[in-house]
Design a protein around this motif. Sequence first.
Motif, mmCIF file in Angstrom:
data_model
loop_
_atom_site.group_PDB
_atom_site.id
_atom_site.type_symbol
_atom_site.label_atom_id
_atom_site.label_comp_id
_atom_site.label_asym_id
_atom_site.label_seq_id
_atom_site.Cartn_x
_atom_site.Cartn_y
_atom_site.Cartn_z
ATOM 1 N N ASN A 164 0.721 -1.239 -0.130
ATOM 2 C CA ASN A 164 0.034 0.097 0.010
ATOM 3 C C ASN A 164 0.652 1.332 0.062
ATOM 4 O O ASN A 164 0.382 2.314 -0.889
ATOM 5 C CB ASN A 164 -0.837 -0.106 1.166
ATOM 6 C CG ASN A 164 -2.193 -1.015 0.975
ATOM 7 O OD1 ASN A 164 -2.204 -1.371 -0.110
ATOM 8 N ND2 ASN A 164 -2.823 -1.414 1.915
ATOM 9 N N PHE A 165 1.951 1.221 0.735
ATOM 10 C CA PHE A 165 2.665 2.623 0.790
ATOM 11 C C PHE A 165 3.143 2.875 -0.659
ATOM 12 O O PHE A 165 3.508 4.083 -0.996
ATOM 13 C CB PHE A 165 3.719 2.438 1.709
ATOM 14 C CG PHE A 165 5.029 1.432 1.598
ATOM 15 C CD1 PHE A 165 4.880 0.255 2.473
ATOM 16 C CD2 PHE A 165 6.030 1.581 0.775
ATOM 17 C CE1 PHE A 165 5.860 -0.736 2.447
ATOM 18 C CE2 PHE A 165 6.988 0.532 0.661
ATOM 19 C CZ PHE A 165 6.780 -0.520 1.531
ATOM 20 N N PHE A 168 0.192 4.221 -2.468
ATOM 21 C CA PHE A 168 -0.218 5.507 -2.138
ATOM 22 C C PHE A 168 0.837 6.412 -2.796
ATOM 23 O O PHE A 168 0.352 7.634 -3.515
ATOM 24 C CB PHE A 168 0.046 5.709 -0.722
ATOM 25 C CG PHE A 168 0.057 7.005 -0.333
ATOM 26 C CD1 PHE A 168 -1.412 7.606 -0.067
ATOM 27 C CD2 PHE A 168 0.955 8.032 -0.256
ATOM 28 C CE1 PHE A 168 -1.492 9.013 0.431
ATOM 29 C CE2 PHE A 168 0.925 9.482 0.473
ATOM 30 C CZ PHE A 168 -0.078 9.752 0.533
ATOM 31 N N SER B 91 -6.156 11.869 -3.228
ATOM 32 C CA SER B 91 -5.504 11.084 -2.108
ATOM 33 C C SER B 91 -6.189 9.795 -1.857
ATOM 34 O O SER B 91 -7.351 9.712 -2.020
ATOM 35 C CB SER B 91 -4.905 12.086 -0.934
ATOM 36 O OG SER B 91 -4.172 11.506 -0.416
ATOM 37 N N VAL B 92 -5.372 8.994 -1.081
ATOM 38 C CA VAL B 92 -6.194 7.668 -0.703
ATOM 39 C C VAL B 92 -5.554 7.157 0.596
ATOM 40 O O VAL B 92 -4.531 7.308 1.175
ATOM 41 C CB VAL B 92 -5.792 6.681 -1.957
ATOM 42 C CG1 VAL B 92 -4.306 6.367 -1.740
ATOM 43 C CG2 VAL B 92 -6.602 5.160 -1.697
ATOM 44 N N SER B 100 0.513 0.124 4.990
ATOM 45 C CA SER B 100 0.202 1.403 4.312
ATOM 46 C C SER B 100 1.311 2.219 4.403
ATOM 47 O O SER B 100 1.544 3.348 3.746
ATOM 48 C CB SER B 100 -1.066 2.143 5.023
ATOM 49 O OG SER B 100 -2.194 1.345 4.540
ATOM 50 N N ALA B 101 2.256 2.047 5.482
ATOM 51 C CA ALA B 101 3.614 2.910 5.851
ATOM 52 C C ALA B 101 4.603 1.989 5.853
ATOM 53 O O ALA B 101 4.575 1.145 6.067
ATOM 54 C CB ALA B 101 3.377 3.488 7.161
ATOM 55 N N ASP B 109 8.813 10.904 8.090
ATOM 56 C CA ASP B 109 9.281 10.353 6.823
ATOM 57 C C ASP B 109 7.740 10.119 5.958
ATOM 58 O O ASP B 109 7.936 10.415 4.907
ATOM 59 C CB ASP B 109 10.313 9.441 6.655
ATOM 60 C CG ASP B 109 11.415 9.599 7.306
ATOM 61 O OD1 ASP B 109 11.940 10.822 7.240
ATOM 62 O OD2 ASP B 109 12.139 8.801 8.066
ATOM 63 N N GLU B 113 6.096 12.204 3.025
ATOM 64 C CA GLU B 113 5.809 12.110 1.456
ATOM 65 C C GLU B 113 4.659 12.701 0.845
ATOM 66 O O GLU B 113 4.398 13.497 0.035
ATOM 67 C CB GLU B 113 5.546 10.574 1.350
ATOM 68 C CG GLU B 113 6.073 10.332 -0.005
ATOM 69 C CD GLU B 113 5.709 8.506 -0.103
ATOM 70 O OE1 GLU B 113 6.065 7.796 0.629
ATOM 71 O OE2 GLU B 113 5.389 8.209 -1.414
ATOM 72 N N GLY B 114 3.635 13.144 1.812
ATOM 73 C CA GLY B 114 2.547 13.852 1.501
ATOM 74 C C GLY B 114 2.791 15.190 1.305
ATOM 75 O O GLY B 114 2.213 15.983 0.530
ATOM 76 N N ALA B 117 4.207 15.776 -1.767
ATOM 77 C CA ALA B 117 3.077 15.830 -2.741
ATOM 78 C C ALA B 117 2.411 17.231 -2.940
ATOM 79 O O ALA B 117 2.423 17.785 -3.971
ATOM 80 C CB ALA B 117 2.196 14.980 -2.664
ATOM 81 N N ARG B 165 -1.374 11.759 6.344
ATOM 82 C CA ARG B 165 -0.423 11.673 5.110
ATOM 83 C C ARG B 165 -1.697 12.211 4.187
ATOM 84 O O ARG B 165 -1.083 12.836 2.991
ATOM 85 C CB ARG B 165 -0.046 10.357 5.083
ATOM 86 C CG ARG B 165 0.893 10.079 3.739
ATOM 87 C CD ARG B 165 1.590 8.854 3.584
ATOM 88 N NE ARG B 165 0.581 7.657 3.471
ATOM 89 C CZ ARG B 165 0.798 6.465 3.482
ATOM 90 N NH1 ARG B 165 2.006 6.249 3.322
ATOM 91 N NH2 ARG B 165 0.151 5.523 3.150
ATOM 92 N N ALA B 166 -2.744 11.521 4.013
ATOM 93 C CA ALA B 166 -3.600 11.754 2.671
ATOM 94 C C ALA B 166 -3.963 13.210 2.725
ATOM 95 O O ALA B 166 -4.108 13.941 1.615
ATOM 96 C CB ALA B 166 -4.894 10.907 3.168
ATOM 97 N N CYS B 169 -1.272 16.143 1.416
ATOM 98 C CA CYS B 169 -1.179 16.462 0.000
ATOM 99 C C CYS B 169 -2.105 17.595 -0.448
ATOM 100 O O CYS B 169 -1.921 18.095 -1.221
ATOM 101 C CB CYS B 169 -1.540 15.105 -0.887
ATOM 102 S SG CYS B 169 -1.045 13.727 -0.228
#
Lengths: 274, 264
Positions: A164-165, A168, B91-92, B100-101, B109, B113-114, B117, B165-166, B169
């Motif tokens: 998933n990362f 994303f 975003s998701v 997810s991470a 970190d 990333e977000g 973006a 994070r979502a 962005c």
Amino acid sequence: MFRRFIKNKTAVGTVALVLIIAILGILAPVIAPNDPYKTDIINKFASFSWQYPFGTDNLGRCILSRMLYGIRPTLGLAVLTMLGTIGLGALMGLLAGYFRGIIEEVIMRVVDVMLSFPSQVMVFAVVALLGINVQNVILANVFIKWAWYARMIRTGVMQYRERNFIQFSRCVGTPERFILIRHLIPSIAADLAVLSSLDVGWAIINISTLSFLGLGVQAPTPEWGAMLNEAKNVLTSNPTQMIIPGIAIVILVSAFNLMGDALRDVLDPKEVAE
Amino acid sequence: MIEIKNVNVSFKSEIQKKIFGSERVQVLHDISINIPEGRCLGILGESGSGKSTMGRVICGLLKPDSGEILLNGVSVYNSRTGKKNLQKKLSVVFQDYTTSANPRFRIKDVLMEGVRAKERKGKKVKDINSELERLLILVGLDSSYLNRFPHELSGGQLQRVCIARAVACEPEIILFDEAISSLDAHTQVQIMDLLLELKDKLNLTYVFITHDLTSVTYLCDDVMFLYKGRITDYQEVKNLSQTKDEYARKLLESIITYDSEETA
């Protein structure tokens, strides 16, 4: 990560040992007591002494000096082999795993072919074709080994690119370069470090084997495998000449194998150091 | 805002009758839907109904066999600019927070990333640290989490980080793919409250994919029922009880009987 490294005694010990051996090899001209090529026929098969700490061989050359000078081809060539192997394997693996499609198909079929050859026979064939030469030995080793890495890295890439990362990252338009360098390569680096440090051991043995058989490093260049070869004729009369390079190879290879295990623990953040 | 027109998706079947057969299984049949700005659309369906596939199509990861996705009237899959356009606005948040991470990243970190973006959209971030802190506070965490690794957080906390994070962005649309289904009931309500709050605060559009009807009624404005790759019903949530559709009725009734059993 550095703290985890310090806490792991095996990792520190083996890395230190390998580093010490490497430094000894680099400093060989400074610390070696004698010229490794100078023959002293009168003193051949000499026992341990101040002048010759590990005695002399069948031509009266200082074994310690030869051992020290021998580190360069032994360790240096093995590391060079691994760098070449990982470089080629990683490139092919990343290409195949990341871009898929026709590129993957072509690369993986080549890999399949490579993996279906018996590796030693392949090395002999390459060396026989290209001539007996150190470069050719390295070339042959890289040639037979890259396919393993390409396959492993491709599997790693495929496994992580569906995580998933990364999904994303792709979703919000993170540049491919960032995904590759910050997500994919560190993720497979742990596996890669383990496999490659195990395989440095393999490369040392392989180069020594070839030198022992007379296909690798040529006499009179000191190399541990070649030294074993010279010693085999005097195995019963002067066993020290054989025991010293033999033990050295065992220690160095074991150090790399243990280092592989220890690095895995260090590089995996989930292994919380207690 | 997003318009989905006659989308069909099929995958190559795992079981082939011939050795090199190329039979395909159709997953989505002729899906057309309009997601208006500022609303929350719930996509409801059981496992295998194609709702996650639908999510992948919407967020630009899976090109449909036919049909079009239009974002403000611009096709997403037909050109690079269309895709870039989508990446800037969408975003998701995924279901499985454990992957997810990146496990090698610290929380800062992950959030960076977000933020990056956001920076790519030309919005300058002056003070990175206070920005990261702001994001964590937004989702009910504090800056002490910044230097932790994902495995040192609980599931609910990590899912909050993913939401942060979502949000980082600065998207206009957030897609939630079963984002709260793997959490316990109490945390689910907490996160849904958080989402409602964020939606008002940041003027977001939500697409909320789930199999749980109760969370849809709690969070969404509209609901779309997906059954075996087809839309069976599309309703506003407040009119849900008047639905004529058989499948939707069945789902509704199963919830009602479940509730009455609990009270009994």
